[in-house]
Design an enzyme around this catalytic site. Structure first.
Site, PDB file in Angstrom:
ATOM      1  N   GLU A 448      -8.829 -29.906 -20.057  1.00 59.77           N
ATOM      2  CA  GLU A 448      -8.937 -30.934 -19.035  1.00 59.77           C
ATOM      3  C   GLU A 448      -9.017 -32.311 -19.684  1.00 59.77           C
ATOM      4  O   GLU A 448      -9.932 -32.605 -20.448  1.00 59.77           O
ATOM      5  CB  GLU A 448     -10.200 -30.700 -18.193  1.00 59.77           C
ATOM      6  CG  GLU A 448     -10.467 -31.813 -17.209  1.00 59.77           C
ATOM      7  CD  GLU A 448     -11.854 -31.705 -16.560  1.00 59.77           C
ATOM      8  OE1 GLU A 448     -12.563 -30.715 -16.814  1.00 59.77           O
ATOM      9  OE2 GLU A 448     -12.213 -32.622 -15.811  1.00 59.77           O
ATOM     10  N   ASP A 521     -14.437 -29.454 -18.348  1.00 60.23           N
ATOM     11  CA  ASP A 521     -15.799 -29.975 -18.391  1.00 60.23           C
ATOM     12  C   ASP A 521     -16.720 -29.066 -17.591  1.00 60.23           C
ATOM     13  O   ASP A 521     -16.306 -28.466 -16.600  1.00 60.23           O
ATOM     14  CB  ASP A 521     -15.847 -31.372 -17.746  1.00 60.23           C
ATOM     15  CG  ASP A 521     -15.161 -32.412 -18.619  1.00 60.23           C
ATOM     16  OD1 ASP A 521     -14.915 -32.120 -19.802  1.00 60.23           O
ATOM     17  OD2 ASP A 521     -14.875 -33.508 -18.101  1.00 60.23           O
ATOM     18  N   ASP A 523     -18.724 -29.625 -15.377  1.00 63.08           N
ATOM     19  CA  ASP A 523     -19.243 -30.317 -14.194  1.00 63.08           C
ATOM     20  C   ASP A 523     -18.415 -29.916 -12.970  1.00 63.08           C
ATOM     21  O   ASP A 523     -17.546 -29.051 -13.061  1.00 63.08           O
ATOM     22  CB  ASP A 523     -19.226 -31.846 -14.407  1.00 63.08           C
ATOM     23  CG  ASP A 523     -17.814 -32.374 -14.636  1.00 63.08           C
ATOM     24  OD1 ASP A 523     -16.854 -31.589 -14.535  1.00 63.08           O
ATOM     25  OD2 ASP A 523     -17.675 -33.575 -14.936  1.00 63.08           O
ATOM     26  N   ASP A 525     -16.152 -31.568 -11.176  1.00 64.92           N
ATOM     27  CA  ASP A 525     -14.721 -31.851 -11.300  1.00 64.92           C
ATOM     28  C   ASP A 525     -14.039 -30.787 -12.155  1.00 64.92           C
ATOM     29  O   ASP A 525     -12.971 -30.286 -11.823  1.00 64.92           O
ATOM     30  CB  ASP A 525     -14.489 -33.220 -11.950  1.00 64.92           C
ATOM     31  CG  ASP A 525     -14.781 -34.360 -10.984  1.00 64.92           C
ATOM     32  OD1 ASP A 525     -15.005 -34.062  -9.793  1.00 64.92           O
ATOM     33  OD2 ASP A 525     -14.782 -35.514 -11.432  1.00 64.92           O
TER      34      ASP A 525
END
Lengths: 882, 79
Positions: A448, A521, A523, A525
């Site tokens: 990503e 990541d 997180d 997103d």
């Protein structure tokens, strides 16, 4: 069907029939040529095989249908006899038996034995006539070993016999009769039909059934006297409406009833009145079933009537769209093909002078009929759409779907073409390829972000690891949105790098990397992008997942750094025991490598932790090493828990917290639930029994208590709703019963807590007002957790596990990674990419059905659950993992 | 898990039943699979949320594509 418009009924409502007496000898022309027919049968009936053989039957039946079309006949009986002959009987006027003026023979004899004779050769006898080529029954006679005709006309019956077209027994009157009609029996000539003379029931059934559909109210009987015998009856009062219903019987239809109309339009070019009869239905399939007929003959190759129909359908529906949805641009309107998806239609035209064209003479050529059908369909359909806006919208909605599907399919085909046969060596945009050519040892990292992609390229083992950065995100400042998506070029690059091709070209043998690792990541997103990529693989390359080639990397979420105090003992190092436990629980079966990565560096130990749950477990385990819990219940001596008791307390409280949340999902505050604990025996409420109208909530402690309340309520005529019963209706119920399934366990935990000498009063949470008074101090707090010199106050027992974590965390440096980009190449290698240390989760097909569900929620197909989902899962990345 | 396995799978494109052993699984037909691929290719699958200030910093750092900037003039992450 009762509410349908009345279909054209040639039987019941003839189009200006002539009086029976007008059909006589004067309307028959005489031509010759039986010998010609026998010499060149294919010229007349197509061939001398099965098709030609059955054609004989159709010729005879068509004569009877003509009588029906003209309004003189309602029944046709076809019988296949065991000797190979066949009878066609109708209840029409009967072929005239008077003397033909030109040849001085009975008309019936002329009709049956002279080629080209017959009513249909002159417009006068029939307005419209069937018959494939209009060769007439004399051809049948010429090609039959024998033929016998009986005529019932004017109260008398007559009989005449032929052999191979020549009269063997002249017409004679055989007696009086009350019947009317014509009966023709014939046996096909084996000299002509050398291959087969056997009539096929199914072939005849298909055609007779079709004729019955096309001529509403015509009753056709088909009898087979051969073998065990069989009789079929065909009668369709609603004609082609019944036909359309039959064609879409197995599908879900869009319209409550088919659109139907019949219209007659005068045309000089086609020699008189053209009748247009159309029935239309839509179903939820993607194919179209449109059958067209001209004069009862299936026009398999279509023709002018079909083009006129299609053109009117598209023009009318798009015209409606243009008027009613003005914001649609021209190019956004469905095309003719789009309106054909799911279309089921029967179009039947009857024309005085049909022109058949094409290879098999099954294409209607009359050029004026195109315009006539277009006008007729356009007129009727325009009125229909105005009167039926809801159903019109359904059709248009379906066509818009078809249009979107058509455009998507085009895009997909372009993509498949573009990604075909691109080789790894050929320099795929943005791919940092591996050196090795052996796919079995190669890994493709889908990373990503460009920045993390850069770090990963530095960190990787260039021999076996390839890196493909995917941006996955687009910011739209104007719309103020942050969009996660895979762009067209990213999808194309991904397919090219993987090497298998896509759609029907997909070939597992061409797979370039036996591990495809998604690295995002840790997180929200990142989890969304991972869901997008996984869903793409699941849908478009499910074999990759079936064969276990797709993995999810586990980049760390936390880095904890602590000092090693003394060699060997490591008193400040997180508890070895707790660590093992955490690693064991957190591990997926498919995971490879250790769950955490540790490294020692100049008197410090750095440890990487991949998710919140594991971090909490670790900090808790750390805190439990040497923690003491001081409990100062009001009006009771302070109590201190140490050692194992603290561990037990924390375990009990953690479980209680989970159970408390379950209680709270039933709309009951846990504190209030506990407050209802019966002092005498420590029992908790068995269920929530609530009377919404009186707001009463009597306490029930056992199954029996509930039964009693329910019983009484029912005696009072009240309606009871049970939360556990999906069939009962909550709306408007007088009593609501919600069971607390874990009551026994909660009771046990409370007893265990009491066993530890803990006052249950401490479970209560202070009210919000007290909270706002500011920080709770160690001095004032009723509960204090101590470890070494650290102390952490808690206002309720329920906060004790968090306080234990807090004291555990003291003295340890905790860094929470926001993304891959915060790591340097060394860190990324060690924690996430080094095959000897990393954790990879293998994605299984079963996980994917769940991922697909999450994907659907994220795509916002339903707005409500989407927000719920995001609220419930923000920061909880692990749930999105496979 | 077993409960979900037992439930019939529905095609992601048309929501009709799609047999698990089907050749086009998870779709009901090659046609629905084709349409889905077209949607991927067309950028139809998108997860959106409201823009937050951190996103702009991230965009500047990672060179993420930013649309609509032309309406605001040149983008300067550090005012």
């Amino acid at each position: 069907m009762a509410t349908s418009p009345t279909p054209a009924s040639p039987v019941a409502a003839p189009a200006a029939p002539k009086r029976a007496e007008d059909y006589d000898a004067s309307s028959i022309d005489v031509l010759e040529g039986i010998e010609h027919v026998r010499a060149r049968p294919a010229m007349y009936i197509g061939d001398v095989y099965e098709r030609g053989l059955h054609h004989l039957v159709y010729e005879v039946v068509d004569n009877s249908v003509d009588e029906a079309l003209a309004g003189f006949s309602k029944r046709i009986d076809v019988t296949i006899h065991s000797d190979g002959s066949l009878t066609v009987l109708d209840d029409g006027r009967g072929i005239p038996v008077d003397m033909h003026p030109k040849v001085n023979k009975p008309t019936v004899e002329v009709c049956l034995s002279m080629i080209g004779a017959g009513g249909k050769f002159q417009k006068g006898a029939y307005q419209v006539s069937g018959g494939l080529h209009g060769v007439g029954v004399s051809c049948v006679n010429a090609l039959s070993e024998w033929l016998e005709a009986e005529v019932y006309r004017g109260g008398k019956s007559y009989q005449i016999r032929f052999a191979r077209g020549k009269t063997t027994k002249a017409l004679e009157e055989t007696g009086a009769t009350t019947r009317r009609g014509t009966k023709i029996t014939f046996k096909p000539d084996a000299e002509i039909f050398k291959q087969t003379q056997e009539f096929k029931l199914q072939t005849l059934a298909k055609r007779l059934r079709e004729l019955a559909y096309l001529n509403a109210g015509l009753h056709i009987t088909l009898r087979d006297e051969r073998g065990e015998g069989r009789t079929e009856e065909y009668l369709f009062p609603n004609g082609i409406v019944d036909f359309v219903n039959e064609l879409s019987a197995t599908e879900n239809t869009l319209l409550a009833k088919p659109i139907y109309f019949v219209e007659r339009i005068e045309s000089a070019e086609s020699g008189g009145v053209v009748e247009v009869e159309v029935a239309i239905q839509y179903n939820d399939t993607y194919s179209d079933t449109v059958v067209t007929y001209a004069n009862n003959i299936a026009t398999i190759e279509g023709g002018t009537h079909l083009s006129g129909f299609r053109s009117a359908l598209t023009t009318t529906l798009n015209g409606w769209l243009k008027e009613n949805e003005k914001n649609k641009k021209d190019e956004e309107r469905p095309s003719g093909d789009d309106y054909r998806e799911g279309l089921v239609s029967v179009i039947s035209v009857k024309i005085p002078q049909p022109q058949f064209e094409g290879q098999t003479k099954t294409k209607l050529g009359n050029s004026d009929v195109g315009g006539i059908v277009q006008t007729a369909v356009g007129n009727y359909l325009r009125a229909w759409v105005d009167q039926n806006p809801v159903e019109t919208k359904k059709i248009i909605h379906k066509a818009m779907e078809a249009r979107r599907a058509r455009l998507a399919a085009k895009q997909a085909k372009d993509l498949a073409r573009k990604t075909k046969d691109v080789l790894r060596g050929g320099g795929i945009a943005k791919l940092k390829d591996a050196e090795s050519n052996d796919p079995r040892e190669c890994e493709l990292y889908l990373v990503e972000g460009d920045s993390a992609g850069g770090t990963a390229s530095e960190a990787r083992d260039p021999r076996t690891q390839a890196i493909l950065p995917l941006r996955g995100k687009i910011l739209n400042v104007w719309k103020a949105t942050h969009d996660k998506m895979l762009s067209h070029s990213e999808i194309a690059t991904m397919i090219q790098a993987i090497g298998t091709g896509i759609l029907d070209e997909f070939d597992m043998a061409k797979l370039q990397f036996h591990k495809i690792v998604i690295m995002c990541d840790a997180d929200v997103d990142g989890s969304h992008i991972r869901t997008l990529i996984l869903t793409f693989f699941f849908r478009q390359m499910p074999d990759l997942i079936r064969e276990g080639k797709v993995y999810v990397a586990q980049p760390p979420l936390y880095k904890v750094t602590y000092r090693t105090r003394r060699k060997g003992k490591g008193a400040d190092e997180p508890a070895a025991e707790g660590e093992d436990e955490a690693a064991g629980e957190g591990e997926d079966e498919a995971a490879e490598g250790p769950a955490t990565v540790k490294r020692a560096k100049g008197g410090k130990v750095e440890e990487y932790i991949t998710n919140d749950a594991e971090f909490e477990r670790k900090m808790l385990a750390q805190g439990l090493q040497g923690a003491r819990v001081e409990l100062r219940a009001p009006g009771a001596p302070a109590r201190v828990l140490e050692g194992e008791a603290v561990g037990k307390l924390v375990d009990l409280l953690a479980e209680l917290d989970r159970l408390a949340r379950e209680v709270e999902t039933k709309g009951v505050e846990f504190g209030k639930y506990l407050a209802r604990r019966r002092a005498s025996d420590g029992l908790l409420p068995y269920a929530k029994v609530f009377f919404p109208k009186t707001k009463k909530a009597p306490a029930v402690y056992t199954d029996a208590d509930v039964d009693q309340v329910v019983h009484e309520a029912r005696n009072d005529g009240l309606r009871v709703w049970f939360a556990t019963d999906p069939l009962s209706e909550r709306e408007g119920a007088d009593v609501e019963v919600t069971r607390f399934h874990n009551k026994d366990r909660v009771e046990q935990i409370l007893r265990d807590l009491e066993g530890l000498g803990v006052s249950l009063a401490l479970l209560a949470r202070p009210s919000r007002k007290d909270d706002q008074d500011g920080q709770l101090s160690v001095e004032d707090a009723l509960i204090v957790v101590r470890r070494d010199k650290e102390a952490e106050p808690a206002s309720s027992l329920r906060d004790v596990p968090a306080a234990v974590r807090t004291v555990g965390q003291r003295g340890i440096k905790v860094q929470r990674y926001k993304g891959l980009g915060e790591m340097d190449a060394d860190e990324l290698w060690e924690t996430t990419m080094d095959p000897s240390k990393r954790t990879l989760l293998k994605v299984a097909l079963d996980d994917m059905t769940e991922a697909n569900r999450i994907f659907n929620i994220l795509m916002g197909t339903k707005v409500e659950p989407r927000r719920d989902y995001i609220e419930a899962h923000s920061g909880d990345v692990s749930n999105l993992d496979a | 898990m077993s409960e979900r396995d037992a439930a019939p799978w529905t095609c992601p494109t048309c929501a009709r039943a799609a047999p698990r052993e089907g050749k086009a699984f998870p779709f009901c037909s090659p046609r629905c699979r084709l349409i889905d691929l077209g949607r991927w290719a067309g950028g139809d699958y998108k997860v959106s949320r409201a823009l937050e200030p951190d996103d702009l910093e991230e965009a500047a750092r990672d060179g993420l594509p930013v649309e609509g900037l032309e309406r605001f003039g040149p983008f300067d992450p550090e005012p």
